[in-house]
Write an enzyme that holds these catalytic residues in place. Structure first.
Site, PDB file in Angstrom:
ATOM      1  N   THR A   1     -11.796 -52.662  -7.201  1.00  0.00           N
ATOM      2  CA  THR A   1     -11.549 -53.052  -8.674  1.00  0.00           C
ATOM      3  C   THR A   1     -10.486 -53.917  -8.942  1.00  0.00           C
ATOM      4  OG1 THR A   1     -10.395 -51.288  -9.314  1.00  0.00           O
ATOM      5  CG2 THR A   1     -12.787 -51.243  -9.639  1.00  0.00           C
ATOM      6  N   LEU A   2      -9.952 -54.541 -10.255  1.00  0.00           N
ATOM      7  CA  LEU A   2      -8.878 -55.222 -10.305  1.00  0.00           C
ATOM      8  C   LEU A   2      -7.671 -54.161  -9.985  1.00  0.00           C
ATOM      9  CD1 LEU A   2      -7.951 -57.865 -11.460  1.00  0.00           C
ATOM     10  CD2 LEU A   2      -7.748 -56.852 -13.581  1.00  0.00           C
TER      11      LEU A   2
ATOM     12  N   LYS B   1      -1.626 -38.912 -11.274  1.00  0.00           N
ATOM     13  CA  LYS B   1      -3.009 -38.608 -11.362  1.00  0.00           C
ATOM     14  C   LYS B   1      -2.929 -36.773 -11.305  1.00  0.00           C
ATOM     15  CE  LYS B   1      -5.739 -42.183 -11.456  1.00  0.00           C
ATOM     16  NZ  LYS B   1      -6.028 -42.668 -12.673  1.00  0.00           N
TER      17      LYS B   1
ATOM     18  N   VAL C   1      -2.322 -48.148 -24.721  1.00  0.00           N
ATOM     19  CA  VAL C   1      -2.322 -46.992 -24.631  1.00  0.00           C
ATOM     20  C   VAL C   1      -0.711 -46.635 -24.673  1.00  0.00           C
ATOM     21  CG1 VAL C   1      -4.539 -46.358 -23.941  1.00  0.00           C
ATOM     22  CG2 VAL C   1      -2.413 -46.725 -22.175  1.00  0.00           C
TER      23      VAL C   1
ATOM     24  N   TYR D   1      -0.206 -44.476  -2.111  1.00  0.00           N
ATOM     25  CA  TYR D   1      -0.883 -44.330  -3.174  1.00  0.00           C
ATOM     26  C   TYR D   1       0.416 -43.777  -4.321  1.00  0.00           C
ATOM     27  CZ  TYR D   1      -4.251 -43.257  -7.135  1.00  0.00           C
ATOM     28  OH  TYR D   1      -4.975 -43.397  -7.977  1.00  0.00           O
TER      29      TYR D   1
ATOM     30  N   SER E   1     -15.046 -53.252 -13.210  1.00  0.00           N
ATOM     31  CA  SER E   1     -14.392 -51.916 -13.780  1.00  0.00           C
ATOM     32  C   SER E   1     -15.320 -50.676 -13.547  1.00  0.00           C
ATOM     33  CB  SER E   1     -13.753 -52.018 -15.284  1.00  0.00           C
ATOM     34  OG  SER E   1     -12.969 -53.100 -15.210  1.00  0.00           O
ATOM     35  N   ILE E   2     -14.656 -49.567 -13.277  1.00  0.00           N
ATOM     36  CA  ILE E   2     -15.442 -48.323 -13.406  1.00  0.00           C
ATOM     37  C   ILE E   2     -15.868 -47.959 -14.834  1.00  0.00           C
ATOM     38  CG2 ILE E   2     -15.328 -46.070 -13.129  1.00  0.00           C
ATOM     39  CD1 ILE E   2     -13.182 -46.266 -10.769  1.00  0.00           C
TER      40      ILE E   2
ATOM     41  N   GLY F   1     -10.896 -49.310 -21.048  1.00  0.00           N
ATOM     42  CA  GLY F   1     -10.449 -49.492 -19.540  1.00  0.00           C
ATOM     43  C   GLY F   1     -11.455 -50.548 -18.949  1.00  0.00           C
TER      44      GLY F   1
ATOM     45  N   ILE G   1     -12.721 -47.578  -4.714  1.00  0.00           N
ATOM     46  CA  ILE G   1     -13.544 -48.781  -4.913  1.00  0.00           C
ATOM     47  C   ILE G   1     -12.914 -49.938  -5.200  1.00  0.00           C
ATOM     48  CG2 ILE G   1     -15.468 -49.292  -6.866  1.00  0.00           C
ATOM     49  CD1 ILE G   1     -15.750 -46.284  -7.622  1.00  0.00           C
TER      50      ILE G   1
END
Ligand code: NAD
Length: 268
Positions: A196-197, A165, A68, A158, A21-22, A15, A194
Site C-alpha cells: 500500500t502507500l 502498534k 487525527v 519496522y 488502502s486497507i 484512512g 500488504i
C-alpha cells in the site's frame, strides 16, 4: 431494504488514501454487507482522490476532512456525523504514520520527535477517535483498528512503528474495558504485509512479503479483501462476544516459531 451482515448499520472509515488502502477494501466489504458509510480524508492533497474513488462507488457517502492529530477536527468530524445520522454503529481506524527515516535506520537512532509523531498518529488517535465516537454509539457498537505483528516481536526496520502498534493494541484493550460498560466492543486486526502507500515507506517491505510467502502456513500473502472480510465479522453482530482481541489475518505467519527446518536435505 439493504441486506447483509451490516444491514442498517452506519459506520465511519478513517484512512482511505487510494484504491490500495486497507481501509478501502474494508469500505467495499462493509458496503457489500449493507452498511452506510462516512469517510475521512487527510488534507487537500488527498481530498480530490478520495472523493473521486468513493464517489464512483458510493455517490451518497459522507466525506469529511479529519487530521487525527487535531482534536478539534476529530470533534467536528463526529459532530457532523451526529448532525447527519444522529447515531453511529462502527468505526474503522486504519491510520498510521512515522517518519520515513525512522523506518530505515536502526531503532536506537529514533529521535524524540519521531517517536512522539508515530505514537500520536498511529496509537493515541485511536483513543481520541473512540472518545468522540462512543457517545454516538448504542450497545452493539464496534471499533476496529489495524495493527501488525511488529507490535509483538522484533521485525527489523519496522522500528518505531512496532512500538506504536504495541501501544495501539494495548490502547484497544483499555478502551475495550472502558467502553464495554456501554456494550461497545474494541478490537484490532493484525494484518500481514500488504503493498500500500504507507507500506512503501517501510524499507524491508519486499523481504517481508517474500518471507511471509515462504514461511506462513498458507504459503502466500494476505490480501486487502481478506482484511476487509474480517473487519465485517468484527463490526457485525456475528462477533458480539469478542472484544479486546487482536485477530491475526496474516495467512498464519504469527504461529511459526522457526523457519526452514522442514527441509530434509539440510539434515546432518
Ligand atoms: P494507506 O497509506 O493506504 O493508509 C494509511 C492512511 O493513514 C492514509 O489514508 C493516510 O491519509 C492516513 N493518515 C496518516 N496520517 C494521518 C493523520 N494525521 N490524520 C488522518 N489520517 C492520517 O496504508 P495501509 O497499509 O492501508 O494502512 C492502513 C492501516 O493498516 C495502518 O494502520 C497500517 O499501519 C496498517 N497495516 C498495514 C499493513 C501493510 O502491510 N500495508 C499491515 C498491517 C497493518
Amino acid at each position: 431494504m439493504p441486506e447483509g451482515l451490516l444491514a442498517g448499520k452506519r459506520g465511519v472509515i478513517l484512512g482511505v488514501a487510494n484504491e490500495k488502502s486497507i481501509a478501502w477494501a474494508c469500505a467495499q466489504a462493509c458496503a457489500e454487507q449493507g452498511a452506510s458509510l462516512a469517510f475521512s480524508y487527510l488534507g487537500e492533497g488527498l481530498e480530490r482522490r478520495v472523493k473521486k474513488l468513493v464517489g464512483e462507488f458510493l455517490p451518497d457517502a459522507l466525506m469529511l476532512q479529519c487530521n487525527v492529530q487535531n482534536d478539534a477536527e476529530i470533534a467536528s468530524f463526529f459532530q457532523e456525523i451526529k448532525n447527519q445520522w444522529g447515531s453511529l454503529d462502527f468505526v474503522i481506524h486504519s491510520v498510521a504514520f512515522a517518519d520515513k527515516e525512522d523506518l530505515r535506520n536502526q531503532f536506537v537512532t529514533t529521535s524524540r520527535a519521531g517517536f512522539a509523531l508515530a505514537m500520536d498518529i498511529s496509537a493515541y488517535s485511536l483513543v481520541a477517535v473512540s472518545r468522540e465516537a462512543a457517545p454516538l454509539m448504542k450497545p452493539g457498537g464496534s471499533i476496529v483498528a489495524m495493527s501488525y505483528y511488529g507490535a509483538e516481536k522484533v521485525v527489523p526496520r519496522y522500528n518505531v512503528m512496532g512500538v506504536a502498534k504495541a501501544a495501539l493494541e494495548a490502547s484497544s484493550r483499555y478502551l475495550a474495558w472502558d467502553l464495554g460498560e456501554k456494550g461497545i466492543r474494541v478490537n484490532c486486526i493484525s494484518a500481514g504485509p500488504i503493498r500500500t502507500l504507507s507500506a512503501s515507506a517501510i524499507a524491508g517491505m519486499r523481504l517481508m512479503l517474500q518471507t511471509t510467502e515462504k514461511f506462513a502456513p498458507l504459503r502466500r500473502n494476505v490480501t486487502q479483501e481478506e482484511v476487509g472480510q474480517t473487519a465485517v465479522y468484527l463490526l457485525s453482530d456475528m462477533s458480539s462476544g469478542v472484544t479486546g482481541e487482536v485477530l491475526h489475518v496474516d495467512c498464519g505467519y504469527n504461529v511459526m516459531g522457526m523457519y526452514g527446518v522442514e527441509d530434509p536435505s539440510q539434515d546432518a
